[in-house]
Design an enzyme around this catalytic site. Structure first.
Site, PDB file in Angstrom:
ATOM      1  N   HIS A 106     -27.292  52.608  46.473  1.00  0.00           N
ATOM      2  CA  HIS A 106     -26.976  52.311  45.064  1.00  0.00           C
ATOM      3  C   HIS A 106     -26.530  50.866  44.812  1.00  0.00           C
ATOM      4  O   HIS A 106     -25.645  50.615  43.998  1.00  0.00           O
ATOM      5  CB  HIS A 106     -25.910  53.267  44.560  1.00  0.00           C
ATOM      6  CG  HIS A 106     -26.446  54.608  44.113  1.00  0.00           C
ATOM      7  ND1 HIS A 106     -27.779  54.850  43.863  1.00  0.00           N
ATOM      8  CD2 HIS A 106     -25.802  55.784  43.866  1.00  0.00           C
ATOM      9  CE1 HIS A 106     -27.924  56.120  43.477  1.00  0.00           C
ATOM     10  NE2 HIS A 106     -26.753  56.701  43.471  1.00  0.00           N
ATOM     11  N   HIS A 180     -27.480  56.386  35.550  1.00  0.00           N
ATOM     12  CA  HIS A 180     -26.808  57.427  36.330  1.00  0.00           C
ATOM     13  C   HIS A 180     -25.850  58.255  35.475  1.00  0.00           C
ATOM     14  O   HIS A 180     -24.755  58.599  35.909  1.00  0.00           O
ATOM     15  CB  HIS A 180     -26.067  56.782  37.507  1.00  0.00           C
ATOM     16  CG  HIS A 180     -25.909  57.663  38.707  1.00  0.00           C
ATOM     17  ND1 HIS A 180     -24.967  58.662  38.775  1.00  0.00           N
ATOM     18  CD2 HIS A 180     -26.578  57.709  39.890  1.00  0.00           C
ATOM     19  CE1 HIS A 180     -25.040  59.255  39.955  1.00  0.00           C
ATOM     20  NE2 HIS A 180     -26.020  58.703  40.649  1.00  0.00           N
ATOM     21  N   GLU A 318     -32.112  61.121  37.126  1.00  0.00           N
ATOM     22  CA  GLU A 318     -32.255  59.698  37.420  1.00  0.00           C
ATOM     23  C   GLU A 318     -33.740  59.348  37.575  1.00  0.00           C
ATOM     24  O   GLU A 318     -34.354  59.670  38.584  1.00  0.00           O
ATOM     25  CB  GLU A 318     -31.513  59.341  38.707  1.00  0.00           C
ATOM     26  CG  GLU A 318     -30.054  59.747  38.734  1.00  0.00           C
ATOM     27  CD  GLU A 318     -29.473  59.637  40.137  1.00  0.00           C
ATOM     28  OE1 GLU A 318     -29.730  58.614  40.817  1.00  0.00           O
ATOM     29  OE2 GLU A 318     -28.776  60.584  40.568  1.00  0.00           O
TER      30      GLU A 318
END
Length: 353
Positions: A106, A180, A318
């Site tokens: 991420h 997200h 996502e």
């Protein structure tokens, strides 16, 4: 009538942070912030006309600054996981920041979700919104190239929240952006989402290894807990006796929408919640839909209205490229070369069943 309200929220590291409330003629409201280019709240009506906030989030800047769960934010430079925390770009190996376990995750230690973005508001015929921009410098979290990033949010009168991304770089790099947000269509503080029904427009998903990194295979969903071809309660098979479910502690996997990057906008998924009658439909140009069912929320953080988010209190849809694409040549390419433009579009459409 569409409106935009701006509220000073405070500062972090000397940078000003704001809340921006977008409203449309239906009374739908979307609250954004320039910290993490976050979706902080979304108020949509239920079958009785009552408006409730249906996304998880924080009431304070500190909540986002200290957030370990990427709640509501834009994730990058590379969302999801890269095995070995290394990428080969044109024959050069780039070492990225790694988590314990030896993978990049991420965007690294301070990804785009922790950055304060530069905002520009707009009011156009097609809707009202915000453009957030950011410069990710050469070497940021190990990635090559000065990357200019723009994220544009538009709320229109069809209750569509449109999210558009644009990037360009001065050196070949890799890019994978996602939004997200954790959704709970009953309300952000209404507990488990396992009763929501979900339909996913995908015939295959990406099995993972013990690092929750795709193993390179594409598996058929038919006959597995990953089959959402017809609407199914999220909780029906979430704890099934299945190796893949166990590896993700539930759903933490990518469903295959298409096998290459293209500007074609596809229907990805639809979620419904029967008590409220709310419906969420997702469209995207991205190749994959990563579904995460809040398996690691643990009550440790205090969200909005003093509520502590527990395991599976929200689910993420996502839209993104395949995880670990830089290490798997048969996956859609994530390389962005100097002079090229990366663009991507996702639509979150709210309605009633």
């Amino acid at each position: 009538m569409k409106t935009l309200e701006i509220k000073e929220w405070g500062t972090i590291a000397g940078q000003q942070v704001f809340l921006y409330t977008l409203s449309n003629k239906n009374g739908t409201r979307v609250v954004l912030s320039n910290i993490g280019a976050a979706i902080q709240s979304v108020f949509v009506k239920d079958k009785n006309g009552n408006f409730v906030d249906v996304v998880l989030g924080y009431d304070t800047i500190e909540g986002y600054a200290n957030d370990p769960f990427y709640i509501g934010t834009v994730v990058g430079r590379y969302a999801n996981r890269i095995a070995g925390a290394k990428v080969d770009i044109d024959g050069t190996i780039w070492q990225l920041t790694a988590k314990e376990g030896g993978f990049h995750h991420h965007g690294g230690r301070e990804g785009f979700n922790k950055k304060v973005w530069t905002p520009i508001a707009f009011d156009k015929t097609q809707g009202i919104g915000l453009m957030f921009s950011l410069l990710s410098p050469d070497g940021d979290e190990g990635f090559p190239g000065n990357l200019q990033v723009k994220v544009k949010y538009t709320l229109n009168d069809d209750d569509r929240l449109i999210v558009e991304y644009e990037c360009h770089t001065d050196k070949s790099t890799v890019i994978n952006l996602t939004q997200h947000t954790y959704f709970n269509l009953a309300g952000h503080n209404q507990g488990s989402i396992t009763g929501h029904y979900l339909k996913v427009n995908a015939a295959q998903y990406l099995p993972v290894n013990d690092m929750i990194v795709p193993n390179g295979n594409l598996a058929d969903v038919i006959g597995s807990p990953f089959d959402f071809s017809d609407p199914k309660q999220i909780g029906r098979d979430i704890d099934a006796d299945d190796e893949q479910v166990a590896l993700g502690s539930g759903y933490d996997h990518s469903w295959v929408l298409k096998n290459k990057r293209s500007p074609e906008l596809l229907l990805a998924a639809q979620a419904t919640e029967s008590t409220s009658g709310r419906k969420l439909t997702v469209y995207t140009t991205e190749p994959a839909l990563h579904i995460y069912t809040g398996n690691f929320l643990d009550g440790s953080v205090q969200g909005k209205d003093g509520y502590h988010y527990q395991r599976r209190d929200g689910f993420c849809l996502e839209t993104q490229n395949f995880p670990d694409s830089p290490n798997k040549p048969h996956f859609p390419s994530a390389i962005l070369k100097a002079g090229e433009l990366f663009s991507s579009k996702t639509i979150f459409e709210f309605g009633l069943v």
